[in-house]
Design a protein around this motif. Structure first.
Motif, PDB file in Angstrom:
ATOM      1  N   UNK A 193      37.487  37.635  41.354  1.00 47.70           N
ATOM      2  CA  UNK A 193      37.544  37.849  42.798  1.00 47.70           C
ATOM      3  C   UNK A 193      38.329  39.114  43.124  1.00 47.70           C
ATOM      4  N   UNK A 194      39.487  39.296  42.486  1.00 48.36           N
ATOM      5  CA  UNK A 194      40.312  40.475  42.764  1.00 48.36           C
ATOM      6  C   UNK A 194      39.604  41.736  42.257  1.00 48.36           C
ATOM      7  N   UNK A 195      38.927  41.633  41.133  1.00 47.81           N
ATOM      8  CA  UNK A 195      38.183  42.790  40.610  1.00 47.81           C
ATOM      9  C   UNK A 195      37.090  43.222  41.584  1.00 47.81           C
ATOM     10  N   UNK A 196      36.438  42.253  42.241  1.00 44.21           N
ATOM     11  CA  UNK A 196      35.411  42.586  43.221  1.00 44.21           C
ATOM     12  C   UNK A 196      36.031  43.250  44.450  1.00 44.21           C
ATOM     13  N   UNK A 197      37.213  42.789  44.846  1.00 46.99           N
ATOM     14  CA  UNK A 197      37.910  43.437  45.960  1.00 46.99           C
ATOM     15  C   UNK A 197      38.183  44.899  45.633  1.00 46.99           C
ATOM     16  N   UNK A 198      38.630  45.162  44.416  1.00 44.02           N
ATOM     17  CA  UNK A 198      38.880  46.545  44.013  1.00 44.02           C
ATOM     18  C   UNK A 198      37.573  47.341  43.969  1.00 44.02           C
ATOM     19  N   UNK A 199      36.496  46.699  43.551  1.00 44.40           N
ATOM     20  CA  UNK A 199      35.183  47.347  43.522  1.00 44.40           C
ATOM     21  C   UNK A 199      34.742  47.765  44.925  1.00 44.40           C
ATOM     22  N   UNK A 200      34.918  46.887  45.904  1.00 44.21           N
ATOM     23  CA  UNK A 200      34.557  47.212  47.278  1.00 44.21           C
ATOM     24  C   UNK A 200      35.399  48.370  47.815  1.00 44.21           C
ATOM     25  N   UNK A 201      36.680  48.335  47.516  1.00 43.62           N
ATOM     26  CA  UNK A 201      37.568  49.402  47.981  1.00 43.62           C
ATOM     27  C   UNK A 201      37.139  50.742  47.407  1.00 43.62           C
ATOM     28  N   UNK A 202      36.838  50.752  46.111  1.00 46.21           N
ATOM     29  CA  UNK A 202      36.468  52.006  45.451  1.00 46.21           C
ATOM     30  C   UNK A 202      35.080  52.483  45.859  1.00 46.21           C
ATOM     31  N   UNK A 203      34.125  51.569  45.964  1.00 53.69           N
ATOM     32  CA  UNK A 203      32.739  51.949  46.250  1.00 53.69           C
ATOM     33  C   UNK A 203      32.551  52.429  47.685  1.00 53.69           C
ATOM     34  N   UNK A 204      33.177  51.719  48.605  1.00 51.99           N
ATOM     35  CA  UNK A 204      32.959  52.023  50.025  1.00 51.99           C
ATOM     36  C   UNK A 204      34.147  52.745  50.663  1.00 51.99           C
ATOM     37  N   UNK A 205      35.110  53.156  49.813  1.00 54.82           N
ATOM     38  CA  UNK A 205      36.258  53.941  50.280  1.00 54.82           C
ATOM     39  C   UNK A 205      36.973  53.239  51.433  1.00 54.82           C
ATOM     40  N   UNK A 206      37.254  51.974  51.238  1.00 58.66           N
ATOM     41  CA  UNK A 206      37.909  51.193  52.285  1.00 58.66           C
ATOM     42  C   UNK A 206      39.387  51.569  52.383  1.00 58.66           C
ATOM     43  N   UNK A 207      39.928  51.571  53.589  1.00 60.29           N
ATOM     44  CA  UNK A 207      41.311  52.026  53.789  1.00 60.29           C
ATOM     45  C   UNK A 207      42.341  50.943  53.496  1.00 60.29           C
ATOM     46  N   UNK A 208      42.389  50.471  52.276  1.00 60.60           N
ATOM     47  CA  UNK A 208      43.378  49.474  51.895  1.00 60.60           C
ATOM     48  C   UNK A 208      43.674  49.606  50.411  1.00 60.60           C
ATOM     49  N   UNK A 209      44.769  49.028  49.989  1.00 64.21           N
ATOM     50  CA  UNK A 209      45.195  49.109  48.591  1.00 64.21           C
ATOM     51  C   UNK A 209      45.589  47.719  48.107  1.00 64.21           C
ATOM     52  N   UNK A 210      45.248  47.410  46.868  1.00 63.54           N
ATOM     53  CA  UNK A 210      45.633  46.129  46.277  1.00 63.54           C
ATOM     54  C   UNK A 210      47.062  46.209  45.747  1.00 63.54           C
ATOM     55  N   UNK A 211      47.892  45.256  46.178  1.00 65.76           N
ATOM     56  CA  UNK A 211      49.267  45.189  45.683  1.00 65.76           C
ATOM     57  C   UNK A 211      49.601  43.731  45.367  1.00 65.76           C
ATOM     58  N   UNK A 212      49.235  43.241  44.180  1.00 65.55           N
ATOM     59  CA  UNK A 212      49.573  41.850  43.823  1.00 65.55           C
ATOM     60  C   UNK A 212      51.078  41.611  43.868  1.00 65.55           C
ATOM     61  N   UNK A 213      51.465  40.445  44.378  1.00 61.93           N
ATOM     62  CA  UNK A 213      52.879  40.081  44.458  1.00 61.93           C
ATOM     63  C   UNK A 213      53.360  39.431  43.166  1.00 61.93           C
ATOM     64  N   UNK A 214      52.500  38.644  42.573  1.00 61.63           N
ATOM     65  CA  UNK A 214      52.804  38.027  41.279  1.00 61.63           C
ATOM     66  C   UNK A 214      51.498  37.586  40.634  1.00 61.63           C
ATOM     67  N   UNK A 215      51.586  37.165  39.386  1.00 61.01           N
ATOM     68  CA  UNK A 215      50.375  36.755  38.662  1.00 61.01           C
ATOM     69  C   UNK A 215      50.733  35.826  37.517  1.00 61.01           C
ATOM     70  N   UNK A 216      49.767  35.006  37.150  1.00 57.82           N
ATOM     71  CA  UNK A 216      49.798  34.230  35.906  1.00 57.82           C
ATOM     72  C   UNK A 216      48.629  34.741  35.061  1.00 57.82           C
ATOM     73  N   UNK A 217      48.918  35.445  34.005  1.00 55.53           N
ATOM     74  CA  UNK A 217      47.852  36.057  33.217  1.00 55.53           C
ATOM     75  C   UNK A 217      47.889  35.533  31.782  1.00 55.53           C
ATOM     76  N   UNK A 218      46.751  35.694  31.102  1.00 51.63           N
ATOM     77  CA  UNK A 218      46.637  35.315  29.684  1.00 51.63           C
ATOM     78  C   UNK A 218      46.582  36.586  28.844  1.00 51.63           C
ATOM     79  N   UNK A 219      47.508  36.710  27.927  1.00 57.94           N
ATOM     80  CA  UNK A 219      47.535  37.909  27.088  1.00 57.94           C
ATOM     81  C   UNK A 219      46.498  37.853  25.972  1.00 57.94           C
ATOM     82  N   UNK A 220      46.096  36.649  25.589  1.00 59.42           N
ATOM     83  CA  UNK A 220      45.039  36.484  24.579  1.00 59.42           C
ATOM     84  C   UNK A 220      43.774  36.057  25.308  1.00 59.42           C
TER      85      UNK A 220
END
Length: 729
Positions: A490-517
């Motif tokens: 979902x977040x990757x698609x948000x970044x895709x929309x911002x980049x493709x359509x030059x939307x005036x916003x920036x992604x700034x995650x506050x925190x995350x739970x990620x998997x390193x493997x």
């Protein structure tokens, strides 16, 4: 000039001559090669080699040239008039007085030679010869099955297929029309006979996996013959009481039951001895083993027809061990087992080690990924607390309908509401999806990385879309109001929309739970079930390669061509959805207490984060095509920094999971989907076809019906078929 020569070479390779399918199989066997060996050499699946040998498909470059080379060399060694040599590694055993033998089988489907009961072939006392099943109005499943459908395995360990359906007269109906006479009159006796005499079961799907235990399906008369009641009195636990005579017989014979006891899906076993499993799975039809939502009316067929349906499913997917949801999860672990045998260099002994790319041990989810009753959540919030989007990950399928006030004048001139439905959307979403393999790691103020699977707390409310369009970030299609948790797709698609359509916003995650493997854990599952789905659709008269008009025509009546095969198709689709759902199985039973652990949590495959990633990817795939369709339906793209479309843009009025409803001038999907100037489907939009991820016609209603549904607060996508059941696969 070299590029031209390369192009000519590629053209020649694409049409390398091949012998007929039967000759391909003969040449392979003449050299003592297995289908698995050929598949490994050519870097394809065994199912692909099976399709080449039975003529269902032909290889494509680069495998075609290599396969043609292999067959040409074998043809020089073994001309057509040369008898095949006996395999050097498997000398023929002397005749024994066991079961009358079905002819030594090829690995591809064939019709077994059935020995009549009056034959002079030797038999063992108490053991009847195989005989042919009575006609069932359907062709044998063996003629339809995929690679493992051969009723006789290479070593005859599973000579009679994966399962049998036992009727009250002692007839055991197996795949391919084979019928065995079962002398057993008690359940322990039946278990002994199946393991010692019946030669049922199926080979493993992975070299480090386990062979599949035989499945015995009991009809109502067979259940009565074995002393089982017509229905289970314990409707809560759905199992026989411990003091029932059949349970006591099992215990007295020193067999064991799992902790679930003996219910609609029961398992009778003894601990493995010498590496040999001793287990028989039972499905009791009068107790509702085959859910009609998945299997239709399969349990009402003649026993031979039931064996046909279940046998086809077993050979294409997996031998059932419970509901289709259980089968979906079991297929994941069968294709990617947790452990394998590895050699301990220090001691020289073989020990158990992890399989790379598999889920190897149970891990607790991040608190935001867990359901409310999970201990990691119960430790943070009281039971009455209602978690907000900033406290819980909510990745679910679409259920959205447009505000009728937002219908345009152009849309109100349309005559029809046309529904299109994505084929096995969750399965398509699993393709090449990278998911976490281990435990989550908590990170503060992370930079977003689309390659890192996990959950992200980020504010996506600044991304503004056309108000007629569903929001891609929420299942209800409404714009989020602040920071919320989202899966990586979902977040990757948000970044895709911002980049493709030059939307005036920036992604700034506050925190995350990620998997390193991480890795594409579900890829084998996708390939296996995709092949099963497409092969079953082909059996129903819907092969790949049809034109759009042909596809729509055959899809109108494909389920009526073969009701049994339609039941297999329904079960495969339920396997996909149920398997994904099982990744976040909730506690069951009235004895559960809020905040306690439940048995499913001890599985490596209890992974709500993977379920969330698949559903997220499916919803994002849907929205991406909705956006591309809207853009392709108008002459000019949206201006930079804006995702607003013109009044004539094609935008759906309703979504439900994998179904979208559009307004159109005509009743067909061909009246909806945009085309290029040369008449081809517009790139990136919905495309009609049989493969997972493509779409089919879901249903059509008139405009007034659709508008009334919206005015009354109903979702037209739920009812576009004209029935009240949920739409979708």
């Amino acid at each position: 000039m070299s590029e031209l020569f390369d192009a000519v070479d590629a053209l020649i390779a694409s049409a390398s001559p091949l012998p007929p399918p039967a000759e391909r199989e003969r040449l392979r066997k003449a050299h003592g090669l297995t289908q698995e060996q050929v598949a490994n050499a050519l870097k394809v699946r065994r199912a692909t080699v099976v399709s080449w040998e039975n003529g269902k498909t032909d290889p494509r470059p680069p495998q075609r040239e290599a396969y043609a080379r292999l067959l040409a060399q074998l043809a020089e060694l073994y001309p057509a008039n040369t008898p095949e040599p006996a395999p050097a590694t498997a000398p023929e055993s002397p005749p024994t007085a066991s079961v009358p033998r079905v002819p030594s089988a090829p690995e591809t489907p064939f019709e077994p030679e059935l020995v009549p009961a009056s034959s002079s072939a030797p038999t063992t006392p108490g053991r009847s010869a195989p005989r042919a099943a009575p006609p069932t109005g359907r062709r044998p499943a063996v003629n339809k099955a995929a690679p493992r459908s051969s009723p006789v395995a290479a070593d005859s360990q599973f000579a009679h297929g994966p399962l049998g359906v036992l009727d009250g007269d002692g007839s055991l109906y197996c795949v391919g029309g084979l019928v065995l006479d079962c002398p057993a009159k008690s359940l322990p006796g039946l278990v002994e006979w199946v393991l010692d005499e019946a030669q049922l079961g199926a080979p493993r799907l992975h070299p480090s996996g386990k062979d599949f235990d035989p499945l015995i399906v009991l009809t109502d008369t067979a259940a009565a013959r074995l002393g089982l009641p017509e229905r289970l009195e314990d409707r809560r636990r759905l199992r026989l009481p411990d003091d029932h005579k059949v349970v006591q017989q099992i215990t007295k014979a020193k067999w064991k039951l799992t902790r679930r006891g003996f219910g609609p899906w029961g398992r009778v076993y003894r601990p493995a001895q010498g590496g040999r499993r001793q287990c028989v799975q039972f499905a009791v039809l009068p107790w509702g083993a085959l859910d009609s939502r998945s299997w239709g009316t399969t349990d009402h067929l003649h026993p031979a027809g039931i064996a046909d349906v279940l046998g086809t499913y077993a050979t294409r997917v997996i031998t059932p061990r419970g509901s289709t949801a259980v089968s979906g999860l079991e297929t994941m672990t069968a294709l990617r087992p947790s452990t394998r045998a590895v050699k301990d260099e220090s001691s020289g002994t073989w020990v158990s080690g992890p399989v790379p790319g598999s889920l190897t041990e149970p891990v607790d989810p991040a608190p935001v990924e867990a359901p409310d009753e999970h201990p990691v959540v119960a430790a943070l919030y009281p039971r009455t607390h209602q978690r907000t989007p900033a406290e819980v990950l909510d990745e679910e399928a679409y259920e959205w309908a447009r505000d009728p006030q937002l219908l345009t004048d152009t849309e109100c001139t349309k005559a029809f509401a046309v529904g299109i439905d994505v084929n096995t959307a969750f399965l398509a979403a699993a393709n090449r999806l990278v998911v976490g393999l281990g435990a989550p790691v908590h990170v503060k103020d992370p930079a977003f990385d689309k390659k890192a699977p996990g959950s992200w707390l980020v504010d996506l409310s600044g991304i503004e879309l056309d108000p007629r369009m569903p929001n891609p970030f929420t299942p209800h299609g409404v714009r989020p109001e602040g920071p919320a948790w989202y899966a990586t797709p979902t977040v990757a698609y948000a970044q895709e929309l911002i980049d493709t359509y030059h939307l005036p916003t920036t992604l700034r995650p506050l925190e995350a739970w990620i998997r390193t493997e991480s890795g594409p854990y579900l890829d084998p599952w996708y390939k296996h079930l995709s092949e099963a789905y497409k092969q079953t659709m082909a059996d129903l008269g819907v092969p790949a390669g049809l034109s759009e008009a042909e596809f729509l025509t055959v899809m109108e009546h494909h389920k009526q061509t073969d009701p049994g095969m339609a039941a297999v198709l329904s079960a495969i689709k339920s396997t996909v959805k149920g398997g994904i759902g099982k990744l976040r199985e909730r506690p069951q039973g009235t004895g559960y207490k809020f905040g306690e652990r439940w048995p499913a949590l001890e599985r490596p495959t209890w992974r709500p984060d993977i379920r969330a990633a698949v559903i997220s990817a499916a919803r994002i795939n849907m929205h991406r095509k909705i956006l591309k369709t809207a853009a392709a339906s108008q002459t000019a793209p949206p201006p930079a920094g804006n995702l607003a479309f013109g009044e004539d843009a094609l935008i759906p009025i309703a979504l439900l999971s994998d179904c979208a409803v559009y307004l159109a001038d005509g009743p067909s999907p061909l009246d909806v989907l945009p085309r290029t100037a040369d008449g081809k489907p517009a790139p990136g939009t919905f495309r009609l076809g049989v493969s997972p991820g493509m779409v089919k016609h879901e249903g059509t209603q008139d405009l007034l019906w659709a508008v009334q549904m919206l005015d009354e607060g109903h979702n037209p996508a739920r009812h576009i078929k004209g029935v009240t059941e949920d739409s979708g696969e």
